[in-house]
Each structure stands twice: as structure tokens, then as C-alpha cells.
Design a protein around this motif. Structure first.
Motif, short mmCIF file in Angstrom:
data_model
loop_
_atom_site.label_atom_id
_atom_site.label_comp_id
_atom_site.label_asym_id
_atom_site.label_seq_id
_atom_site.Cartn_x
_atom_site.Cartn_y
_atom_site.Cartn_z
N ALA A 62 0.82 -1.22 0.00
CA ALA A 62 0.00 0.00 0.00
C ALA A 62 0.86 1.26 0.00
CB ALA A 62 -0.92 0.00 1.22
N GLN A 63 2.05 1.19 0.58
CA GLN A 63 2.87 2.41 0.73
C GLN A 63 3.96 2.53 -0.32
OE1 GLN A 63 3.00 4.41 3.90
NE2 GLN A 63 1.58 3.25 5.13
N GLY A 64 4.41 1.40 -0.87
CA GLY A 64 5.47 1.45 -1.87
C GLY A 64 6.85 1.60 -1.23
N VAL A 65 7.83 1.93 -2.08
CA VAL A 65 9.21 2.08 -1.60
C VAL A 65 9.32 3.40 -0.85
CG1 VAL A 65 11.59 2.44 -2.35
CG2 VAL A 65 10.18 0.70 -3.46
N GLU A 66 9.78 3.33 0.42
CA GLU A 66 9.92 4.56 1.23
C GLU A 66 11.38 4.83 1.55
OE1 GLU A 66 6.83 5.97 3.70
OE2 GLU A 66 5.99 3.98 3.90
N ALA A 67 11.61 5.95 2.26
CA ALA A 67 12.99 6.42 2.47
C ALA A 67 13.89 5.36 3.10
CB ALA A 67 12.95 7.67 3.35
N GLN A 68 13.40 4.72 4.16
CA GLN A 68 14.25 3.77 4.87
C GLN A 68 14.42 2.47 4.07
OE1 GLN A 68 15.63 5.15 7.44
NE2 GLN A 68 16.97 3.41 7.76
N THR A 69 13.44 2.16 3.20
CA THR A 69 13.58 0.99 2.31
C THR A 69 14.82 1.17 1.45
OG1 THR A 69 11.16 1.15 2.11
CG2 THR A 69 12.26 -0.53 0.78
N VAL A 70 14.94 2.38 0.88
CA VAL A 70 16.07 2.69 -0.01
C VAL A 70 17.38 2.60 0.79
CG1 VAL A 70 17.07 4.42 -1.53
CG2 VAL A 70 14.60 4.20 -1.38
N VAL A 88 10.42 -8.70 -1.42
CA VAL A 88 9.12 -9.29 -1.10
C VAL A 88 8.11 -8.16 -0.97
CG1 VAL A 88 7.77 -10.54 0.64
CG2 VAL A 88 10.08 -11.29 0.09
N ILE A 89 7.01 -8.24 -1.74
CA ILE A 89 5.96 -7.23 -1.61
C ILE A 89 4.93 -7.78 -0.62
CG2 ILE A 89 4.22 -5.91 -2.84
CD1 ILE A 89 6.18 -5.72 -5.10
N ASN A 90 4.88 -7.13 0.54
CA ASN A 90 4.07 -7.62 1.66
C ASN A 90 2.71 -6.92 1.69
OD1 ASN A 90 3.63 -9.11 3.98
ND2 ASN A 90 4.55 -7.59 5.33
N LYS A 91 1.77 -7.47 2.44
CA LYS A 91 0.43 -6.90 2.65
C LYS A 91 -0.36 -6.81 1.33
CE LYS A 91 2.09 -4.01 6.50
NZ LYS A 91 1.97 -2.75 7.23
N ILE A 92 -0.22 -7.84 0.48
CA ILE A 92 -0.93 -7.80 -0.81
C ILE A 92 -2.44 -8.01 -0.63
CG2 ILE A 92 1.03 -8.57 -2.20
CD1 ILE A 92 -0.31 -11.39 -2.19
N ASP A 93 -2.86 -8.43 0.60
CA ASP A 93 -4.29 -8.66 0.83
C ASP A 93 -5.03 -7.37 1.21
OD1 ASP A 93 -2.72 -8.63 3.11
OD2 ASP A 93 -4.18 -9.72 4.32
N LEU A 94 -4.28 -6.24 1.36
CA LEU A 94 -4.93 -4.97 1.71
C LEU A 94 -5.73 -4.43 0.52
CD1 LEU A 94 -2.20 -2.92 3.62
CD2 LEU A 94 -4.17 -4.08 4.58
N PRO A 95 -6.91 -3.84 0.78
CA PRO A 95 -7.70 -3.28 -0.33
C PRO A 95 -6.95 -2.16 -1.06
CG PRO A 95 -8.92 -3.19 1.77
CD PRO A 95 -7.56 -3.68 2.08
N SER A 96 -6.05 -1.45 -0.33
CA SER A 96 -5.35 -0.32 -0.96
C SER A 96 -4.03 -0.74 -1.63
CB SER A 96 -5.06 0.75 0.09
OG SER A 96 -4.37 0.18 1.18
N ALA A 97 -3.78 -2.06 -1.72
CA ALA A 97 -2.51 -2.53 -2.31
C ALA A 97 -2.43 -2.13 -3.78
CB ALA A 97 -2.42 -4.04 -2.17
N ASN A 98 -1.24 -1.65 -4.19
CA ASN A 98 -1.02 -1.26 -5.58
C ASN A 98 0.24 -1.97 -6.08
OD1 ASN A 98 -0.55 0.00 -8.01
ND2 ASN A 98 -1.05 2.06 -7.28
N LEU A 99 0.05 -3.20 -6.61
CA LEU A 99 1.19 -4.04 -6.96
C LEU A 99 1.98 -3.49 -8.14
CD1 LEU A 99 -0.32 -7.61 -6.50
CD2 LEU A 99 1.13 -6.34 -4.95
N GLU A 100 1.25 -2.97 -9.15
CA GLU A 100 1.94 -2.46 -10.35
C GLU A 100 2.92 -1.35 -9.97
OE1 GLU A 100 -0.73 -1.21 -13.43
OE2 GLU A 100 -1.92 -3.06 -13.22
N LEU A 101 2.44 -0.44 -9.10
CA LEU A 101 3.27 0.69 -8.68
C LEU A 101 4.51 0.18 -7.94
CD1 LEU A 101 3.54 3.80 -8.31
CD2 LEU A 101 2.39 3.50 -6.12
N CYS A 102 4.31 -0.79 -7.03
CA CYS A 102 5.44 -1.32 -6.23
C CYS A 102 6.49 -1.96 -7.13
CB CYS A 102 4.94 -2.34 -5.20
SG CYS A 102 3.99 -1.60 -3.90
#
Length: 599
Positions: free
Chosen positions: A108-116, A132-146
Motif C-alpha cells: 500500500a505504501q510502496g518504496v519509502e525512504a528507509q527501504t532505499v 518481497v511485496i508484503n500486505k498484498i491482501d490490503l484493499p489499498s494494495a497497488n502491486l503495479e506501482l510497487c
């Protein structure tokens, strides 16, 4: 024990709250390392503080046995790491003991500062990174963007990513299989002598110092005489074991193993994190590449509320120093607060956590002074001195310039918060070097800011302006000259060292006025009028008065001439004047606590 080719050492790295600990819970369940009946949420977070705040503070090792699909049973050593920027040192220590890293990204949040930042830490240590793209079961998940961000920002091919959900238990076997297939077996195992890296330690009042170690070559077992290579201390190993996740005694730790050893060492200062342990009979000639010495960025004074608790506080900071190499301290004393310690931290959250741990784990009630940073002061004779306490600032006449530490910050924010963040950066005397568009909704600002300005409320305001979607990662930059002055607070013309601060000249008046108002409100009323002043050198820049208690001396005059009342009032006035000359204002310790807490 499993043999070396079938051992895998890996850690989980991510931004804050991207689900590292929840995912490690599922891995423990899937491999039956922890029985279902004793399983708790955030199982590896052992501190109450961690569970309360929902953050990981310490990295936690655990050994799992996993029967893979190829029919072979693998020994997997996992380390769950913190995500907050203040604990990046914990992450670098865990990475030094691993060959691979699982990089979690919140769908839902994508790549953030600390991820980098954490991904670059892993790349710099040549680890195999498994996205690993986590929390894919969230309604707000945006896999393409991630997946797009994974390629654009981190340059990792999107087809390597595994889709998972720690909460729902999706993709857990895929992650374990990827670890077995992609993470290389333990490195440097063919070195002729025994070498183990100490990556953490804790103090047990019964057994002394327990060191957490990763064995790279050779083996460690009870009865071995070992030597710490940094300081030459020799000791006998009493017990070795692994984490499952509780400590479990084993016969020996072989090459590639992650575990602990108990020795005769009773002094916490003797074992350094990042040290190499070798056998004293067959010494290794070169140390393992540990990690760089960490430099604290934020300093504050810690004092016991009750002066009789000083020895307890001394023992508490000594033990916390043992399992947190990023925390440093030295003794100091203050006129207002008595004996205490000047402590250095990596950041404000780190400071808050240490203070809370002292209160809880060691039962010492403490006051902390206003946080400050290390300044470089250039004097007329060309000598440069480091000042971390405003009280130690030399006389202004001897100073050519004061340089303050700058930070290079990467701030990830939504597009619509751009204007507010730019004004916040300008207010904090910062400069935006350049902006990068990450995708249709997010931008990354690269800024340079004075470290002193972001100490107190910068992160909170960043979160509130961006409605929780902003994130920041920073590293220390160079030192830069600035127009800095020492501001003192005078109570009844006496300076109070606990409130002294080094501030920018443009902001001194505003800060001084706010502090005077607060103190005037908090100090209890006195028998005579007390002035509270903020001063720079000899110049008063702000002032307020403490309320005055006044006895009604005319209450016993019934009627009569006004001159009788005037006589009594004049007599009282003379008494107040005399009292003011000799009187002292004792500031109660809870006034310090209130002022320093609200700051």
C-alpha cells in the motif's frame, strides 16, 4: 547439526511498519520453530516497549530448520531488524552477520525512504537481496506501482519479487524456497583458524556477559579458551547455544552458525560489538571486516531525580551500553541537577527509548536536559574544539566561528504536500538541493538541514503535514559555519546551566521568550518579585516575572487615617527589597522536569 552447504543466514530489512516482525512470526510458525500454543503476535519483540509501540528496537536472531522441496533439510538463521532510521546501526550489524536479506515493501505504501537506505546498506555488503511485496491482501494494495518502483528506484528486476502477506500467511513457502535457492551458503568458511563475529550482547546478573556471535570459520564449544582480537582479553567459554528463539544449549557452534556463548567475562566494557573472537591457542591473524564505529549525533544530560539513585543510574547506563554500541556516556555534574551523565544517541527516538528503558528495566527516575548536537568551535589560535554541552562553550571573545553539523536528508512525500514541506524546510534553515519524481503521486526531496533544527519536532510536523505518508532518511553531512550564540537563562540574575542552549541568533529571541514564559508559569510564587531573563552574553533578550506572594499587612487596620496603612505598606516594601538582596530562588526539580519535558 546441519552441514555448512545447507546453512543459510539472512535478515529481514524494511521501512518502519512494513510488517517485518509479523512476517517473521509466520516463518517461525511455518517451520514449527515455535509451537502454536506458545506463539504470540510480534513473537520476536521481547521488550514491553517494542510491543507497546509496535516497533522493533533490537534485532533478534533465531535458528529454524526447514525441510525444502528438494528433500534436504536446511538450517536457516534469521535476524529480524528494526526499521527506524535511529536504529540503522542495528541493521548494519545484522547485515554483517548474513549472506542474504529479504527486503520487504508495503504493497500500500510502496518504496519509502528507509527501504532505499536499508537496501543500499545490503548492496554495499554484497548481500543477495530478495524483494518481497508484503500486505498484498490490503484493499489499498497497488502491486503495479510497487513493481515499477522496485525497478526505477532500487534497480532490482521486478520478476524477482515475491508476493506475500505476513498477516494472512500468503507466500511464506515461496519466501523460504527463495532463501534456500538464492542466498549463498556461508562465506569465508575455509579460513584456517576459528573466527566469530560478535554482533550483539546482553548482561545477565547470574552468568555475566552473554555474547551473540556468528561463527564464520572453525567452531566454538564449552571449554575453549578464546581471545577477543580488539583488546587481547582471554577467557574460557562456559556454554554455547542457539536461539529457537529462546536460548538453547548445544554441544558446539560450527562454521556458519549463529548463536551465543557465555564466558568468564563479567565486565560489560570488555566485549565490544563488532569484535572478532578466535581461539587463543590458534589465533587468527586478521580480524573479520566488522562495521564502522558509530558516531552519536544527539547529546543530552541524564540525571537521577533522587541523588541517592546515582549509583543505580551508573549501573543502568553501563549495561545499556553493552547491548547498544551506538549509545555512549560520560560523567558530568550540574549546579542545578547534581551528578549525572552526558549521553550520546543516534537520534531522538533512540534517546527516548534509552530513557524509557532506564526507567523501566532499572527502576531509576531520571530528568533529561535539552538535547544538543556536537559543534566545532574554531578559536583565534587556530585550535578547533568539539563542544557537546553549551556550558563548555569558550568565551565569545576567543571564538572565530562555530560550525554546526549538517545532514543530507531524503524526504519522500505525496505531491500535494510539496508547498508545506518546502516552507517547513525553509523555517528550519534548510535548503532543497533537488527533487525527483518517483511516480504520479510521490516525489523525493534531497535537502541539507542543520541537525540541531530537526532534533525536536521536525519528524512530527513532517508526518502531520503529509497526513502520515511522508518519510525521511538522513545521514550526517559536513560541518558548516553559522551565526550561533549561547543563550543562558537567568533566574534572579543567577544563570541556570541546565537551561543553557546554543541557538541561531535569528531564532534566539523567540526561543528565549517562550522559555521565560514557561518558567515563570512553572516556578512557584516567591515572597519577592523574581525576574526570569534570557541573555546572550551580557545582553538581555527576553524577560518575564514569577508571581509574587503578598501578605495583606493592612488587614488589622480597622478604619483610621490612610497614613497608618501607608506606613505598614512602606515597611513591607523595605522588607521585600532587603529580601531580594539576600534571597535565593530554589527551583524545584519538578520544574526542570516540566520545562524539559514540554520542550
Amino acid at each position: 547439526m546441519t552441514d555448512v552447504p545447507h546453512t543459510r543466514n539472512f535478515c529481514i530489512i524494511a521501512h518502519v511498519d512494513h510488517g517485518k516482525t509479523t512476517l517473521s512470526d509466520r516463518l517461525l510458525e511455518y517451520t514449527n520453530t515455535v509451537a502454536h500454543r506458545v506463539m504470540t503476535d510480534q513473537h520476536l519483540d521481547s521488550m514491553d516497549l517494542e510491543k507497546e509501540r509496535g516497533i522493533t528496537i533490537k534485532s533478534h536472531p533465531v535458528t529454524m530448520l526447514y525441510p525444502a522441496k528438494d528433500g534436504i533439510s536446511y538450517r536457516l538463521n534469521l535476524m529480524d531488524t528494526p526499521g527506524h532510521v535511529d536504529f540503522s546501526y542495528e541493521v548494519s550489524r545484522s547485515l554483517a552477520a548474513c549472506e542474504g536479506a529479504v527486503l520487504l515493501i508495503d504493497a500500500a505504501q510502496g518504496v519509502e525512504a528507509q527501504t532505499v537506505a536499508n537496501a543500499h546498506l545490503a548492496f554495499s555488503q554484497n548481500l543477495k537481496v530478495i524483494p518481497v511485496i508484503n500486505k498484498i491482501d490490503l484493499p489499498s494494495a497497488n502491486l503495479e506501482l510497487c513493481l515499477q518502483q522496485l525497478e526505477d528506484i532500487l534497480a532490482i528486476p521486478s520478476d524477482e519479487a515475491i508476493l506475500a502477506s505476513g498477516k494472512a500467511g500468503i507466500g511464506i513457502s515461496d519466501i523460504l524456497e527463495a532463501v534456500v535457492a538464492r542466498v549463498p551458503p556461508p562465506r569465508w568458511t575455509n579460513y584456517p583458524q576459528t573466527r566469530a563475529l560478535v554482533f550483539d550482547s546482553l548482561y545477565d546478573s547470574y552468568r555475566g556477559v552473554i555474547a551473540y556471535a556468528r561463527v564464520f570459520s572453525g567452531s566454538l564449544k564449552a571449554g575453549d579458551m578464546v581471545e577477543l582480537m580488539s583488546n587481547g582479553v582471554r577467557t574460557e567459554v562456559k556454554e554455547v547455544g542457539v536461539f529457537t528463539p529462546k536460548m538453547q544449549k548445544v554441544a558446539e557452534l560450527d562454521a556458519g552458525a549463529v548463536g551465543y556463548f557465555v564466558s568468564n567475562i563479567k565486565d560489560p566494557a570488555e566485549i565490544k560489538t563488532g569484535d572478532t573472537v578466535t581461539l587463543s591457542q590458534r589465533r587468527a591473524t586478521e580480524m573479520l571486516p566488522g562495521y564502522k564505529e558509530v558516531r552519536p549525533m544527539v547529546f543530552c544530560g541524564l540525571y537521577p531525580v533522587e541523588s541517592s539513585d546515582y549509583e543505580k543510574l551508573k549501573a543502568a547506563v553501563g549495561r545499556l551500553r553493552l547491548n547498544d554500541a551506538a549509545f555512549v556516556y560520560q560523567q558530568e555534574s550540574s549546579i542545578a541537577l547534581g551528578f549525572g551523565f552526558r549521553c550520546g544517541f543516534l537520534g531522538l527516538l533512540h534517546m527516548e527509548i534509552i530513557q524509557e528503558r532506564i526507567r523501566r528495566e532499572h527502576d531509576v527516575d531520571i530528568i533529561s536536559t535539552y538535547p544538543s548536537v556536537v559543534y566545532h568551535v574554531v578559536k583565534h589560535d587556530g585550535v578547533v574544539i568539539e563542544v557537546d554541552n553549551p556550558v563548555n562553550l569558550p568565551d565569545p571573545g576567543t571564538i572565530i566561528e562555530i560550525r554546526e553539523p549538517m545532514i543530507k536528508a531524503a524526504i519522500h512525500i505525496p505531491n500535494d504536500a510539496m508547498g508545506d514541506i518546502l516552507s517547513l524546510v525553509m523555517e528550519k534553515r534548510g535548503l532543497v538541493d533537488h527533487t525527483d519524481t518517483l511516480d504520479a503521486t510521490r516525489v523525493m526531496l534531497s535537502c541539507s538541514l542543520p541537525l540541531n533544527e530537526i532534533l525536536v519536532d521536525f519528524n512530527d510536523r513532517l508526518k502531520s503535514v503529509t497526513h502520515g505518508y511522508g518519510s525521511m532518511d538522513y545521514e550526517l553531512g559536513e560541518y558548516r559555519a553559522a551565526d550561533l550564540v549561547k543563550m543562558e537563562i537567568l533566574v534572579n540574575a543567577d544563570p541556570v546551566d541546565a537551561f543553557a542552549t546554543i541557538v541561531h541568533r535569528d531564532k534566539a529571541e523567540g526561543k528565549g521568550r517562550a522559555l521565560c514564559e514557561k518558567l515563570a508559569d512553572i516556578i512557584p510564587p516567591q515572597m519577592f518579585k523574581v525576574a526570569i531573563q534570557a541573555a546572550i552574553g551580557g545582553k538581555i533578550i527576553a524577560r518575564d516575572n514569577v508571581r509574587e506572594m503578598r501578605k495583606d499587612v493592612t488587614s488589622k487596620c480597622y478604619g483610621g487615617d490612610i497614613s497608618r496603612k501607608r506606613k505598614l505598606l512602606d515597611k513591607q516594601k523595605e522588607g521585600k527589597k532587603k529580601m531580594k538582596q539576600f534571597g535565593r530562588v530554589s527551583i524545584p526539580s519538578d520544574a526542570f522536569i516540566k520545562v524539559l519535558k514540554t520542550n
